[in-house]
Every structure is written in C-alpha cells, then in structure tokens.
Design a protein around this motif. Structure first.
Motif, PDB file in Angstrom:
ATOM      1  N   THR A 170      20.778 -36.660 -12.793  1.00 19.91           N
ATOM      2  CA  THR A 170      21.088 -35.627 -11.805  1.00 19.91           C
ATOM      3  C   THR A 170      20.519 -34.292 -12.258  1.00 19.91           C
ATOM      4  O   THR A 170      20.546 -33.972 -13.453  1.00 19.91           O
ATOM      5  N   LEU A 171      20.001 -33.502 -11.329  1.00 22.17           N
ATOM      6  CA  LEU A 171      19.512 -32.165 -11.668  1.00 22.17           C
ATOM      7  C   LEU A 171      20.630 -31.156 -11.445  1.00 22.17           C
ATOM      8  O   LEU A 171      21.278 -31.147 -10.388  1.00 22.17           O
ATOM      9  N   MET A 172      20.845 -30.311 -12.438  1.00 24.69           N
ATOM     10  CA  MET A 172      21.875 -29.272 -12.399  1.00 24.69           C
ATOM     11  C   MET A 172      21.174 -27.913 -12.396  1.00 24.69           C
ATOM     12  O   MET A 172      20.232 -27.686 -13.160  1.00 24.69           O
ATOM     13  N   LEU A 173      21.613 -27.017 -11.529  1.00 24.81           N
ATOM     14  CA  LEU A 173      21.007 -25.693 -11.410  1.00 24.81           C
ATOM     15  C   LEU A 173      22.006 -24.610 -11.788  1.00 24.81           C
ATOM     16  O   LEU A 173      23.221 -24.795 -11.677  1.00 24.81           O
ATOM     17  N   GLN A 174      21.489 -23.463 -12.227  1.00 22.97           N
ATOM     18  CA  GLN A 174      22.328 -22.296 -12.478  1.00 22.97           C
ATOM     19  C   GLN A 174      21.485 -21.034 -12.308  1.00 22.97           C
ATOM     20  O   GLN A 174      20.260 -21.075 -12.264  1.00 22.97           O
ATOM     21  N   GLY A 175      22.183 -19.879 -12.234  1.00 18.80           N
ATOM     22  CA  GLY A 175      21.502 -18.592 -12.119  1.00 18.80           C
ATOM     23  C   GLY A 175      21.273 -18.172 -10.682  1.00 18.80           C
ATOM     24  O   GLY A 175      21.836 -18.738  -9.734  1.00 18.80           O
ATOM     25  N   PRO A 217      19.109 -11.745   2.638  1.00 18.17           N
ATOM     26  CA  PRO A 217      19.921 -11.489   1.445  1.00 18.17           C
ATOM     27  C   PRO A 217      19.043 -11.079   0.267  1.00 18.17           C
ATOM     28  O   PRO A 217      18.029 -11.727  -0.003  1.00 18.17           O
ATOM     29  N   PRO A 218      19.418 -10.027  -0.463  1.00 15.38           N
ATOM     30  CA  PRO A 218      18.596  -9.572  -1.593  1.00 15.38           C
ATOM     31  C   PRO A 218      18.659 -10.512  -2.784  1.00 15.38           C
ATOM     32  O   PRO A 218      17.774 -10.485  -3.631  1.00 15.38           O
ATOM     33  N   TRP A 219      19.705 -11.332  -2.878  1.00 21.00           N
ATOM     34  CA  TRP A 219      19.765 -12.328  -3.960  1.00 21.00           C
ATOM     35  C   TRP A 219      20.272 -13.654  -3.417  1.00 21.00           C
ATOM     36  O   TRP A 219      21.018 -13.712  -2.438  1.00 21.00           O
ATOM     37  N   ILE A 220      19.838 -14.711  -4.071  1.00 27.62           N
ATOM     38  CA  ILE A 220      20.206 -16.072  -3.681  1.00 27.62           C
ATOM     39  C   ILE A 220      20.611 -16.819  -4.950  1.00 27.62           C
ATOM     40  O   ILE A 220      19.894 -16.778  -5.955  1.00 27.62           O
ATOM     41  N   GLY A 221      21.766 -17.484  -4.911  1.00 28.27           N
ATOM     42  CA  GLY A 221      22.310 -18.118  -6.114  1.00 28.27           C
ATOM     43  C   GLY A 221      22.191 -19.637  -6.123  1.00 28.27           C
ATOM     44  O   GLY A 221      21.984 -20.271  -5.095  1.00 28.27           O
ATOM     45  N   PHE A 222      22.380 -20.194  -7.331  1.00 30.64           N
ATOM     46  CA  PHE A 222      22.270 -21.639  -7.531  1.00 30.64           C
ATOM     47  C   PHE A 222      23.348 -22.207  -8.451  1.00 30.64           C
ATOM     48  O   PHE A 222      23.295 -23.384  -8.817  1.00 30.64           O
ATOM     49  N   ASN A 223      24.312 -21.395  -8.850  1.00 24.91           N
ATOM     50  CA  ASN A 223      25.352 -21.870  -9.755  1.00 24.91           C
ATOM     51  C   ASN A 223      26.154 -23.009  -9.133  1.00 24.91           C
ATOM     52  O   ASN A 223      26.559 -22.942  -7.971  1.00 24.91           O
ATOM     53  N   GLY A 224      26.399 -24.059  -9.916  1.00 23.84           N
ATOM     54  CA  GLY A 224      27.211 -25.180  -9.460  1.00 23.84           C
ATOM     55  C   GLY A 224      26.511 -26.142  -8.528  1.00 23.84           C
ATOM     56  O   GLY A 224      27.166 -26.973  -7.901  1.00 23.84           O
ATOM     57  N   VAL A 225      25.174 -26.043  -8.428  1.00 25.98           N
ATOM     58  CA  VAL A 225      24.436 -26.919  -7.527  1.00 25.98           C
ATOM     59  C   VAL A 225      23.920 -28.145  -8.297  1.00 25.98           C
ATOM     60  O   VAL A 225      23.328 -28.015  -9.367  1.00 25.98           O
ATOM     61  N   PHE A 226      24.179 -29.333  -7.756  1.00 30.92           N
ATOM     62  CA  PHE A 226      23.709 -30.602  -8.329  1.00 30.92           C
ATOM     63  C   PHE A 226      23.027 -31.404  -7.233  1.00 30.92           C
ATOM     64  O   PHE A 226      23.413 -31.332  -6.077  1.00 30.92           O
ATOM     65  N   TYR A 227      22.058 -32.214  -7.610  1.00 36.58           N
ATOM     66  CA  TYR A 227      21.577 -33.227  -6.697  1.00 36.58           C
ATOM     67  C   TYR A 227      20.993 -34.393  -7.494  1.00 36.58           C
ATOM     68  O   TYR A 227      20.453 -34.220  -8.589  1.00 36.58           O
ATOM     69  N   SER A 228      21.158 -35.588  -6.967  1.00 34.80           N
ATOM     70  CA  SER A 228      20.737 -36.803  -7.676  1.00 34.80           C
ATOM     71  C   SER A 228      19.232 -36.930  -7.645  1.00 34.80           C
ATOM     72  O   SER A 228      18.556 -36.481  -6.715  1.00 34.80           O
TER      73      SER A 228
END
Length: 207
Positions: A117-122, A195-206
């Motif tokens: 699984t790919l995990m994202l943050q930031g 939106p001036p910023w876009i987040g990825f914390n807590g995002v997973f996908y197989s």
C-alpha cells in the motif's frame, strides 16, 4: 521405529531400538525444525526455488523485499514488512513542498493487511493561472518508481484549504503510469476553488 514429538509437529525421534545412525538422527531433527522456524531467503524467487512444495504454516523472511511471508495453504502472503523510508514526491513547476506547514509531500510503501500500500503525508502549495491549477493538476514532475505505482487507477479524497475555495476536499488520481493528478479546482457553477495548499496526510491506496 522412530516416534514423533509430544507437540504433534511431526518431528521424528529415534527409538532406542533403532540402528544407530547419527546422520539420520540429525536430518530428522534439523529438517523438521527448519520447516517450522522462520526461514530466511534473499528474495521471493529464492524462497520459491527452495520450497517448491511449501506446507501450510511455513514462514519465510525475504531480505531483499524486507518482507515476512506466510504460506496459507494456497499462496504466500505478507504478514509483516520492514522499514520503508519516506521519499519526497518530485514536484512539477507550480507546486512547492510544505503547504500550510504540513511538511514535505512524501510517500512510502507499507504493508496493510498483507497488501502493498502507498502511504502519503505532507502538503503542497499550489499556484494558479486564472482559475486553472498548474500543469492541469498533475503534481509530479517525474513518475513515481514502478514499486510505488498502482496496478490500476486509484481515486482518493484529499483535504485542502477553505481559503479561496468553496471546497475543503479535492480528488487525487493515482495513475498506473506513476503520476499523481489533482481534480476539483477551477471555476464551476457553484463558484471557484483555488485553495493555496492541498494536503495528503492520512491518505492510503493499494498497489
């Protein structure tokens, strides 16, 4: 005639009436215990070559893949994984790291319920030309490596700033070619989302 161990594991124990044979005694114990221990191999291919007829319950560690695998009776499945370092996502022009002080946009491959699984943050800072997000929403300057690409399209929800935006979430498409594309910005019938910023914390996908 040999007997077996008291734990029903099939380990043969020589009887006092058996003819003395130190080699047979050693093989009966070592081979039985090895198949019931955590076996170690350099890779999945090395494991498969050595264990052409695996038995349900066998456990094998793979040093190259950094995986702990278990044979469930029909296939080898992952039951644990080693450390996986966070890696910065390569950003194309129009996006920068550390949006809203959330840290760099990063990824790592982890084991989730036995599945890679790919995990994202930031988060990223995003710029716009009029109401159009940079690069048509494709945030990656180069594709992610093959080990971090999904087998088919994965669509997940990602958060964003509510400043200058009618939305607080957008859509992220993880494409099989290794690129990540953001959807949901721009001007629609209900207003404008920039939106001036876009987040990825807590995002997973197989994968």
């Amino acid at each position: 005639m040999p007997t077996t161990d008291a734990y029903s594991q099939g380990i043969q124990i020589a009887a006092l009436t058996d003819a003395p044979n130190a080699q047979t005694l050693a093989f009966n114990i070592v081979d039985a215990l090895a198949g019931r221990s955590v076996m170690r191999f350099s890779s999945a291919s090395a494991r498969n070559a050595a264990l052409s007829s695996p038995v349900a319950g066998m456990v094998a560690a793979l040093s190259t893949e950094k995986l702990l695998t278990w044979y469930d009776g029909s296939a080898w499945t992952v039951i644990g994984s080693g450390t996986s370092a966070w890696t910065n996502v390569p950003l194309t022009s129009g996006f920068t790291h550390n949006g809203n002080s959330n840290g760099n946009f990063q990824y790592r491959v982890v084991n989730l319920f036995g599945e890679p699984t790919l995990m994202l943050q930031g988060a990223v800072n995003a710029t716009y030309s009029g109401s159009n997000i940079a690069n048509g929403g494709i945030v990656t300057s180069t594709p992610l490596p093959s080990s971090a690409r999904p087998g088919s399209l994965r669509t997940v929800v990602i958060p964003c700033s509510d400043v200058s935006s009618i939305r607080i979430t957008l859509k992220l498409d993880a494409q099989p070619d290794g690129h990540l594309k953001i959807y949901g910005t721009g001007t629609g019938a209900d207003g404008t989302s920039k939106p001036p910023w876009i987040g990825f914390n807590g995002v997973f996908y197989s994968l």
